[in-house]
Design a protein around this motif. Structure first.
Motif, short mmCIF file in Angstrom:
data_model
loop_
_atom_site.label_atom_id
_atom_site.label_comp_id
_atom_site.label_asym_id
_atom_site.label_seq_id
_atom_site.Cartn_x
_atom_site.Cartn_y
_atom_site.Cartn_z
N ARG A 119 0.83 -1.21 0.00
CA ARG A 119 0.00 0.00 0.00
C ARG A 119 0.87 1.26 0.00
NH1 ARG A 119 -5.46 -0.20 1.12
NH2 ARG A 119 -6.33 -2.25 1.64
N ASP A 120 1.95 1.25 0.79
CA ASP A 120 2.81 2.44 0.86
C ASP A 120 3.49 2.71 -0.47
OD1 ASP A 120 2.15 2.81 3.50
OD2 ASP A 120 3.99 1.93 4.31
N MET A 121 3.94 1.67 -1.15
CA MET A 121 4.58 1.84 -2.46
C MET A 121 3.62 2.48 -3.45
SD MET A 121 5.80 -1.12 -5.12
CE MET A 121 4.16 -1.16 -5.88
N TRP A 122 2.40 1.96 -3.50
CA TRP A 122 1.42 2.51 -4.43
C TRP A 122 0.99 3.92 -4.03
CZ3 TRP A 122 1.07 0.81 -9.06
CH2 TRP A 122 1.33 -0.54 -9.35
N ALA A 123 0.90 4.17 -2.72
CA ALA A 123 0.54 5.51 -2.26
C ALA A 123 1.58 6.53 -2.69
CB ALA A 123 0.38 5.51 -0.74
N ASP A 124 2.85 6.15 -2.63
CA ASP A 124 3.92 7.06 -3.06
C ASP A 124 3.81 7.35 -4.56
OD1 ASP A 124 4.93 7.13 -0.51
OD2 ASP A 124 6.55 5.70 -0.89
N ARG A 125 3.53 6.33 -5.36
CA ARG A 125 3.42 6.53 -6.80
C ARG A 125 2.20 7.39 -7.14
NH1 ARG A 125 4.88 0.40 -8.98
NH2 ARG A 125 7.01 0.34 -8.15
N VAL A 126 1.08 7.12 -6.47
CA VAL A 126 -0.13 7.91 -6.71
C VAL A 126 0.11 9.36 -6.34
CG1 VAL A 126 -2.49 8.30 -5.90
CG2 VAL A 126 -1.76 5.99 -6.54
N ALA A 127 0.78 9.60 -5.22
CA ALA A 127 1.08 10.98 -4.81
C ALA A 127 1.95 11.68 -5.85
CB ALA A 127 1.76 10.97 -3.45
N ALA A 128 2.93 10.96 -6.39
CA ALA A 128 3.80 11.55 -7.41
C ALA A 128 3.02 11.91 -8.66
CB ALA A 128 4.93 10.57 -7.75
N VAL A 129 2.11 11.03 -9.08
CA VAL A 129 1.32 11.30 -10.28
C VAL A 129 0.33 12.44 -10.03
CG1 VAL A 129 -0.39 10.33 -11.87
CG2 VAL A 129 1.61 8.98 -11.20
N ASN A 130 -0.26 12.49 -8.85
CA ASN A 130 -1.18 13.58 -8.53
C ASN A 130 -0.47 14.93 -8.58
OD1 ASN A 130 -3.46 12.01 -8.17
ND2 ASN A 130 -3.13 11.73 -5.97
N GLU A 131 0.80 14.93 -8.22
CA GLU A 131 1.55 16.18 -8.19
C GLU A 131 2.17 16.53 -9.53
OE1 GLU A 131 5.39 18.19 -5.83
OE2 GLU A 131 4.37 16.42 -5.00
N GLY A 132 2.74 15.54 -10.22
CA GLY A 132 3.50 15.83 -11.43
C GLY A 132 3.06 15.11 -12.68
#
Length: 262
Positions: free
Chosen positions: A127-140
């Motif tokens: 979950r943490d790995m995917w949360a980090d990727r989702v956060a990156a895509v939401n931002e950039g």
């Protein structure tokens, strides 16, 4: 070009092959559309009735607000198969498509009589790995994750292939909401228990250079199902049907013929 309407959602799909052919359904990975399978289709047995589709948030299908659940993706596929008359089918799923295969087989064995789990797992990442990727895509946007994704997806030699930029562009042109919505579905899925209860012919395919779903993960998932076959394609990454289509088609064709294809 076909669109199926299910409530507020429209899914893009394509059906080819003889009407009385063996039904085979293909489900593609996160960040690709149904063209993922283009290279291998001409090399498969001719008597197949093939259904390909763009899952929600991808290709020409609608992009509802996310996040999505794996249950919703499975339900979409179930409705599409009912809509197109596909039942007792061989289900070929790659990555998230393989998760859909596992969930659908557990829910509707009348729809799935055999499955191919390609470059996938009963659980992929954390979950943490995917949360980090989702956060990156939401931002950039997807540009913020495209390069590490391509490194996980493809072997180093393929990065110099003239075809490589097209796959990079396909990823970049995936709607961000579609990508993050499906990423959330993967993050929330653990099919270890339900997949271990499946009893149907299964083929697992892995790529030796796959950085997203390494061979150990793919084969550990296969080992949950008694009698599952395992095949490793060397020199290929996460999308071996793209990098090694001749070898992939040969492996898949042998499995389809064992299930009764001509």
């Amino acid at each position: 070009m076909h669109m199926a309407q299910f409530g507020d959602l429209r899914l893009h799909y394509d059906v080819t092959g003889p009407e009385d052919g063996m039904p085979v359904v293909f489900a593609n990975s996160l960040g690709t559309d149904y063209r993922l399978w283009d290279k291998i289709l001409p090399m498969l047995p001719a008597d197949l009735r093939i259904l390909r589709f763009d899952k929600r948030g991808h290709g020409l299908s609608d992009v509802p607000d996310g996040p999505y659940s794996m249950g919703a993706l499975i339900s979409d596929t179930e409705k599409l198969m009912d809509h197109t008359g596909f039942k007792d089918a061989i289900f070929v799923g790659l990555s998230i498509g393989g998760m859909i295969a596992q969930g659908l087989a557990a829910k509707r064995l009348d729809l799935v009589r055999a499955m191919v789990l390609s470059n996938t797992g009963a659980k992929i990442g954390t979950r943490d790995m995917w949360a980090d990727r989702v956060a990156a895509v939401n931002e950039g946007g997807l540009a913020s994750v495209v390069d590490p994704t391509m490194d996980r997806w493809f072997s180093k030699p393929f990065h110099a292939d003239p075809e490589f930029p097209a796959w990079r562009n396909m990823f970049l042109r995936t709607p961000s909401m579609g990508w993050t919505g499906c990423a959330a579905a993967i993050a929330g899925t653990d099919f270890i228990s339900s997949t271990s209860g499946l009893r149907l012919p299964t083929l697992a395919i892995a790529g030796s250079e796959d950085g997203s779903t390494p061979p150990d993960l793919v084969f550990e998932t296969a080992d949950l199902i008694p009698g599952a076959q395992k095949e490793l394609i060397r020199g290929a990454g996460h999308l071996p049907c793209v990098e090694k289509p001749v070898e992939y088609a040969a492996i898949l064709s042998a499995f389809l013929k064992a299930q009764g294809a001509g």
